[in-house]
Design an enzyme around this catalytic site. Structure first.
Site, mmCIF file in Angstrom:
data_model
loop_
_atom_site.group_PDB
_atom_site.id
_atom_site.type_symbol
_atom_site.label_atom_id
_atom_site.label_comp_id
_atom_site.label_asym_id
_atom_site.label_seq_id
_atom_site.Cartn_x
_atom_site.Cartn_y
_atom_site.Cartn_z
ATOM 1 N N ASP A 171 0.842 -1.201 0.000
ATOM 2 C CA ASP A 171 0.000 0.000 0.000
ATOM 3 C C ASP A 171 0.877 1.251 0.000
ATOM 4 O O ASP A 171 0.631 2.207 -0.743
ATOM 5 C CB ASP A 171 -0.903 -0.031 1.236
ATOM 6 N N HIS A 254 -4.381 2.978 -7.071
ATOM 7 C CA HIS A 254 -5.556 2.617 -6.274
ATOM 8 C C HIS A 254 -6.787 2.405 -7.147
ATOM 9 O O HIS A 254 -7.650 1.587 -6.811
ATOM 10 C CB HIS A 254 -5.808 3.675 -5.195
ATOM 11 N N HIS A 257 -6.353 -1.045 -8.343
ATOM 12 C CA HIS A 257 -6.744 -1.930 -7.232
ATOM 13 C C HIS A 257 -8.255 -2.133 -7.229
ATOM 14 O O HIS A 257 -8.755 -3.257 -7.110
ATOM 15 C CB HIS A 257 -6.309 -1.339 -5.892
ATOM 16 N N HIS A 271 -5.460 -5.700 0.591
ATOM 17 C CA HIS A 271 -5.487 -4.422 -0.128
ATOM 18 C C HIS A 271 -4.124 -4.070 -0.706
ATOM 19 O O HIS A 271 -3.984 -3.782 -1.903
ATOM 20 C CB HIS A 271 -5.960 -3.327 0.841
#
Length: 360
Positions: A171, A254, A257, A271
């Site tokens: 992350d 992101h 993602h 995540h």
């Protein structure tokens, strides 16, 4: 556009920090409530209780029921009203902390979050993710300020499964590259203004810390040690990445993602594991230098983050499914539109396929 930087009022990090939690909480209120799930209560509950007893501070505790949902938030709000609670403390994972943030917001009382893992940069942020009681995404709840205190007990965090620490590195890995893209495009950040140079500097330091200490931290944590490298990575995963993303902005990684959540084969991933691959895709999308791509690939391989779709559970490349991923990443309002050039689904699809093959 005004420049805005936001951060928690106080960030405290250290070994055995929870054994002295009452010392930090006492100036904030005289009737605290701790929320933690069963596992975390068994892990650190006695330590927390002893701290409050030592400081002659009353303590109420309630078991978090596992989902940051409207009914759970309302249940805890009712407890706060009944017991005249004036400070809320969330100890545990992201959903526990998000619930504490929401309760603090509605009750207008100070919020303390004490993560027991360092798997994302969420603890320092001014938002909560709200789910239905069944666990389906419901909404984002944005707050006017960040938590009043973030407490990182590095001994507890270092004792968590190593995969969670590595996921936090994944992350954090995106922070610098998304911040760089957002600075170039000049788009609004998560904090609601233009990127600040301070946040950009923290984002770059985050990346440098990962490269320098990531592998050392993983090895130490695998052997049950809380070394200087572990301390540095916990700070990078949480504070440097947290301020870096919120005050600099999100971009391609992101959004990709979010697109990858369309693939059922990826649902088992954390995540940060998906974000790490999203970072590689963003670098391909912006045609970054191969030297930079190879640096990121080398880092991911060294700590065990996925570098291709096969490692993420995708056995065969299905172009129709990957097209769905690309389209979801480019949905209206997605952060991929913070990139400094127009992005279409066909561009993302090409970048996903290219990143996959580079990462084999």
């Amino acid at each position: 556009m005004d420049k805005i930087i936001i951060s928690p009022s106080k960030y405290v990090q250290g070994e055995d920090l929870l054994s002295n939690i009452a010392h930090y909480v006492k100036p904030m209120g005289g009737q605290p409530l701790v929320i933690a799930d069963d596992f975390v209560t068994r892990l650190v509950g006695d330590t927390v209780k002893q701290s409050f007893t030592h400081h002659d501070l009353p303590l109420a505790m309630t078991t978090f029921h596992g989902e940051c949902s409207r009914p759970e938030i309302e249940r805890i709000i009712e407890l706060c009203v009944e017991q005249h609670i004036d400070v809320i403390i969330g100890i545990g994972g992201g959903k526990t902390m998000d619930t504490a943030k929401a309760v603090g917001f509605y009750r207008k009382i100070p919020v303390v979050v004490a993560p027991t893992i360092a798997s994302t940069d969420a603890p320092t942020s001014a938002l909560s993710v709200i789910y239905t009681p069944e666990g389906e995404f419901s909404e984002y709840l944005m707050f006017p300020k960040n938590p009043d205190m973030v407490m990182m007990d590095t001994k507890v965090i270092a004792g968590a499964p190593v995969r969670l620490l590595v996921s936090g590195m994944g992350d954090a890995l995106s922070t610098y590259f998304e911040a760089r893209a957002n600075m170039t495009s000049g788009k609004k950040t998560m904090a609601g203004g233009a990127p600040t140079r301070a946040a950009q500097a923290l984002a770059k330091l985050c990346f440098e810390t990962l490269l320098e200490d990531g592998l050392k931290a993983k090895v130490a944590a695998e052997n049950g040690c809380c070394s200087k490298a572990v301390e540095n990575i916990i700070e990078a995963n949480t504070y440097l990445s947290g301020i870096g993303f919120e005050s600099s902005g999100l971009a391609g990684a992101h959004a990709i993602h979010n697109g990858l959540t369309k693939l059922e084969e990826c649902h088992h991933l954390y995540h940060g594991e998906k974000v790490a691959f999203g970072t590689l895709v963003q670098l391909v999308l912006e045609n970054a230098a191969m030297s930079e791509i190879n640096t990121v690939l080398g880092f991911c391989r060294s700590v065990g983050l996925p570098t291709n779709l096969h490692m993420m559970g995708v056995k065969e490349l299905n172009m129709a499914k990957l097209q769905e991923v690309a389209e979801a990443a480019c949905a209206e309002g997605e952060t991929i539109h913070n990139m400094p050039f127009p992005v279409q689904a066909k561009d993302v699809l090409a970048a996903i396929i290219t990143a996959h093959h580079l990462g084999l």
